[in-house]
Design an enzyme around this catalytic site. Structure first.
Site, short mmCIF file in Angstrom:
data_model
loop_
_atom_site.label_atom_id
_atom_site.label_comp_id
_atom_site.label_asym_id
_atom_site.label_seq_id
_atom_site.Cartn_x
_atom_site.Cartn_y
_atom_site.Cartn_z
N ASP A 223 30.70 41.80 52.21
CA ASP A 223 29.66 42.36 51.36
C ASP A 223 29.65 43.84 51.62
OD1 ASP A 223 27.62 41.41 49.37
OD2 ASP A 223 26.49 42.87 50.51
N HIS B 145 35.16 36.78 44.91
CA HIS B 145 35.72 36.66 43.56
C HIS B 145 36.08 38.05 43.03
CE1 HIS B 145 33.93 32.70 43.95
NE2 HIS B 145 34.60 32.32 42.88
N TYR C 53 33.79 52.09 42.99
CA TYR C 53 33.39 53.50 43.00
C TYR C 53 34.43 54.42 43.64
CZ TYR C 53 28.81 51.46 41.93
OH TYR C 53 27.78 50.77 41.35
P1 IMP Z 1 29.43 42.85 46.54
O1 IMP Z 1 29.81 43.04 47.98
O2 IMP Z 1 30.09 41.67 45.94
O3 IMP Z 1 27.96 42.90 46.36
O4 IMP Z 1 30.05 44.06 45.73
C1 IMP Z 1 30.21 45.30 46.33
C2 IMP Z 1 30.47 46.37 45.30
O5 IMP Z 1 30.50 47.61 46.03
C3 IMP Z 1 31.82 46.26 44.64
O6 IMP Z 1 31.77 45.58 43.42
C4 IMP Z 1 32.19 47.72 44.44
O7 IMP Z 1 31.57 48.20 43.31
C5 IMP Z 1 31.53 48.43 45.60
N1 IMP Z 1 32.53 48.60 46.65
C6 IMP Z 1 32.64 47.90 47.82
N2 IMP Z 1 33.72 48.31 48.49
C7 IMP Z 1 34.32 49.24 47.75
C8 IMP Z 1 35.50 50.00 47.92
O8 IMP Z 1 36.26 49.88 48.89
N3 IMP Z 1 35.77 50.87 46.93
C9 IMP Z 1 34.99 51.03 45.84
N4 IMP Z 1 33.90 50.33 45.61
C10 IMP Z 1 33.56 49.43 46.57
#
Ligand code: IMP
Length: 209
Positions: A79, A19, A164
């Protein structure tokens, strides 16, 4: 004893079990050469499962399996997170949660920088990590991991990318992920690194399998 074999992806439609609009955009770009029809979880009204795992792999698998079972079709999840050496790898699997309910990454980046300063460490090393999981409705999964190493910078630079990106400079370069176009980011990123491994394993036209 049964030996589980690698399963390749067949069919022309793939559900992207995320999402996060930034991730969905990047995954669409990485999948573009394969000519598949991509459907995002939000377009099907699928709920976001709670990320109860303590590793990127566990969370990727639970998200991909939930979506594949709910939609009755193969699903790809991502993830990922930002792992800062001075913080012992935090925010790591909690990267999205550091942005709070408002998903404000300006706040999350400031928290990371405050924590780095409070740590007293001069280490500015960091990495992005990504687990990609492809799941089928019968419960089979294929999961791979990728990463990119670099450094934390402050203040954040650039309005591109997501999360980030503006506070991370990949090793050997001088621009943040927030300052480069997505084609450039895909040439070094954690997501592209994992994606290349998934393609080799599961996609037609992959290198082996
Ligand atoms: P999740 O995988 O849904 O737990 O979220 C991973 C979180 O890591 C994202 O909301 C971003 O804040 C960060 N993240 C993952 N990949 C990237 C990227 O390619 N650039 C910047 N932030 C990232």
């Amino acid at each position: 004893m049964t030996v589980e074999t690698i399963r390749r992806l067949s069919g022309t439609t793939l559900l992207v079990a995320s999402h996060n609009p930034g991730k969905v955009r990047e995954i669409r770009e990485l999948l573009a050469p394969f000519g598949m029809e991509i459907v995002a979880a939000a377009e099907l009204g699928l709920p976001e499962p709670e990320e109860t795992g303590t590793t990127f792999v566990a969370n990727a698998e639970l998200k991909a399996l939930a979506a594949a079972r709910a939609a009755g079709m193969p699903a790809l999840s991502d993830d990922s997170g930002f792992c800062v050496d001075a913080l012992g790898g935090d925010p790591g699997v909690y990267s999205a949660r550091w942005a709070g309910p408002g998903k404000d990454f300006g706040i999350a980046m400031a928290k990371v920088w405050e924590a780095v300063q409070a740590s007293g460490s001069a280490d500015r090393g960091a990495r992005f990590a990504c687990a990609l999981s492809l799941a089928w409705p019968d419960g089979h999964t294929e999961t791979v991991e990728g990463e990119v190493h670099g450094t934390v910078v402050w203040p954040p630079r650039g309005g591109r990318g997501f999360g980030y990106d503006p506070m991370f400079v990949p090793a050997g370069h001088d621009r943040t992920f927030g300052e480069v176009d997505s084609e450039w980011k895909h040439s070094v990123s954690h997501r592209a690194d994992a994606f290349a491994k998934l393609v080799a394993r599961c996609f037609d036209g992959g290198r082996d399998g």
